[in-house]
Design an enzyme around this catalytic site. Sequence first.
Site: not given
Length: 276
Positions: A83, A233, A136
């Site tokens: 992402h 992230s 992811d």
Amino acid sequence: MPRIPVRVLPAACTLAVTAAVIPLGPPASAVADSIIVGGQAVPVEDSPWAVALSSRDRFGGTRAGQFCGGVAIATTKVLTAAHCLREDVLGSAVAEVTDLRIIAGRDELDGPGGQEVPVRSTWINPGYDPHTNAGDLAVLTLDRALPAGSVIPMADAGSPAYEPGTAATVYGWGDTTGYGAYAPVLRAAKVRVLPDSDCVRAYPGGTQGAYDASSMLCAGDTRGGRDACQGDSGGPLVARGRLVGLVSWGSGCGSPESPGVYTRVSAAIRWMAAGD
């Protein structure tokens, strides 16, 4: 919500722009007095495999353009979250981001030392689903090699590092409070690998997302206070000296009953093998 900042105005803009987050649903309130959340500054030399993703063109010059984390699993290979490379995050297809690079071995993002290495190519897991957060994973191939001591081994399926209750550490340069206080230096927070049942209960589906134990890992503290946050992230979750997870998503930062969700590295190993 994915734990990334939104693209800010180009560096040519003279005013600083505060990064916002991309919500999957209404965020839970963060732990206001936590001070990554609930962690502390750590020397990069003790965790040289923790790297920052940077694009000054897309995220401005503040904090050297850092927008996500990553982890070196080979001298020219860095894992991060898929992402982080989405078009709505970068403002264009990743192939059009000409200054995408990683920052390694630097204590302060804007400081001296370490190195900035351009990314030669990217691989995004074709099974990544932005609606469910499953799969992811992205792999960055670097333009030149990092030192051999800058890599960390990955935990295979069946490793005791995945056992519930195992002490783990999450690393990143993201928000330290849940309210936009981004860290200029690498930080780490002590968490524990949690039973899958905790995340199934916290994320049964709907606007907050659904937990899938086959591709995700649950870690944190059910009481809250220690967690990854926006800007972290793609960063590493390490247990027993091995990489077990990549920061992926969650509800709020350090919120009670809302543990962090990570890409399970044993699943990532399978996806990378299938992509070869």
